[in-house]
Design a protein around this motif. Structure first.
Motif, PDB file in Angstrom:
ATOM      1  N   ALA A  47       0.847  -1.198   0.000  1.00 58.31           N
ATOM      2  CA  ALA A  47       0.000   0.000   0.000  1.00 58.31           C
ATOM      3  C   ALA A  47       0.878   1.242   0.000  1.00 58.31           C
ATOM      4  O   ALA A  47       1.967   1.248   0.570  1.00 58.31           O
ATOM      5  N   GLU A  48       0.391   2.290  -0.654  1.00 61.89           N
ATOM      6  CA  GLU A  48       1.167   3.520  -0.709  1.00 61.89           C
ATOM      7  C   GLU A  48       1.176   4.235   0.638  1.00 61.89           C
ATOM      8  O   GLU A  48       2.165   4.841   1.005  1.00 61.89           O
ATOM      9  N   ASP A  49       0.081   4.179   1.359  1.00 55.45           N
ATOM     10  CA  ASP A  49      -0.016   4.779   2.688  1.00 55.45           C
ATOM     11  C   ASP A  49      -0.746   3.809   3.602  1.00 55.45           C
ATOM     12  O   ASP A  49      -1.531   2.995   3.156  1.00 55.45           O
ATOM     13  N   GLY A  50      -0.492   3.947   4.897  1.00 53.83           N
ATOM     14  CA  GLY A  50      -1.265   3.183   5.863  1.00 53.83           C
ATOM     15  C   GLY A  50      -2.587   3.887   6.125  1.00 53.83           C
ATOM     16  O   GLY A  50      -2.881   4.931   5.560  1.00 53.83           O
ATOM     17  N   THR A  51      -3.388   3.295   6.997  1.00 52.48           N
ATOM     18  CA  THR A  51      -4.679   3.886   7.316  1.00 52.48           C
ATOM     19  C   THR A  51      -4.970   3.749   8.806  1.00 52.48           C
ATOM     20  O   THR A  51      -4.588   2.769   9.437  1.00 52.48           O
ATOM     21  N   MET A  52      -5.634   4.743   9.350  1.00 54.11           N
ATOM     22  CA  MET A  52      -6.090   4.692  10.734  1.00 54.11           C
ATOM     23  C   MET A  52      -7.384   3.876  10.777  1.00 54.11           C
ATOM     24  O   MET A  52      -8.095   3.791   9.777  1.00 54.11           O
TER      25      MET A  52
END
Length: 188
Positions: A45-50
């Motif tokens: 994934a390009e960014d993580g997520t909360m």
């Protein structure tokens, strides 16, 4: 903004730890429920997520269990066919093994299974752009610590590695990943 949230979180955690170590609380043979927050990042994934959720825990002296329901926000993946965005609603169950070091501090190991309701949003050159959804089954292993902050509440912090297969139409992307979470359980 992330630095501010991190700073506030560290101050709150430090305050809870100092308060809990000043007192001696013992929570065992109890069940409870409470909120859970965390961060999930798959390697591709390009960014993580909360994420946000709710947890239900049962705790004995050495063994326990946990059931959680969460909502994980969007993670973006770049594929050969275009852009893919996923959202997940995990429903998981875990078995826990506690090692109580003091009356109010108990590290633990955990293992569990989960159903991951995954929603896909395809953009770009996919054959069938649009939305899709499926249920994936995954498992996790991890460790953490339970810190009693009163006679009926405990703060927990844990790390889990999630083993999760992705969509068969996108075999090059990995959905397994790292999960960090914090929670507060109110026991009754």
């Amino acid at each position: 903004m992330k630095k501010l949230v991190t700073l506030i979180s560290l101050i709150a955690i430090t305050a809870l730890f100092s308060q809990a170590f000043a007192q001696q609380y013992l929570i065992e043979s109890a069940s409870g429920i409470g909120p859970k927050l965390g961060f999930y990042k798959a390697p591709d994934a390009e960014d993580g997520t909360m994420f946000i959720g709710i947890q239900s825990r049962s705790k004995g002296k050495y063994f326990g269990g946990e059931f959680t329901l969460e909502y994980r926000g969007e993670q973006s993946y770049t594929t050969t066919n275009g852009e893919l965005t996923i959202r997940q609603i995990p429903v998981t169950g875990s078995l826990m093994l506690f090692a109580p070091l003091s009356e109010n501090f108990a590290p633990y190991g955990l293992a569990g299974l989960g159903a991951y309701y995954t929603f896909y949003d395809y953009d770009g050159g996919f054959i069938n752009p649009g939305d899709d959804a499926e249920v994936n089954v995954g498992y996790h292993l991890g460790f953490g610590a339970d810190l009693a902050v009163s006679e009926s509440a405990a703060f927990n912090l844990d790390y889990r590695y999630l083993f999760l297969d992705g969509n068969d139409s996108i075999p090059e992307k990995e959905f397994s990943g790292n999960v960090l979470s914090v929670g507060l359980t109110f026991y009754f």
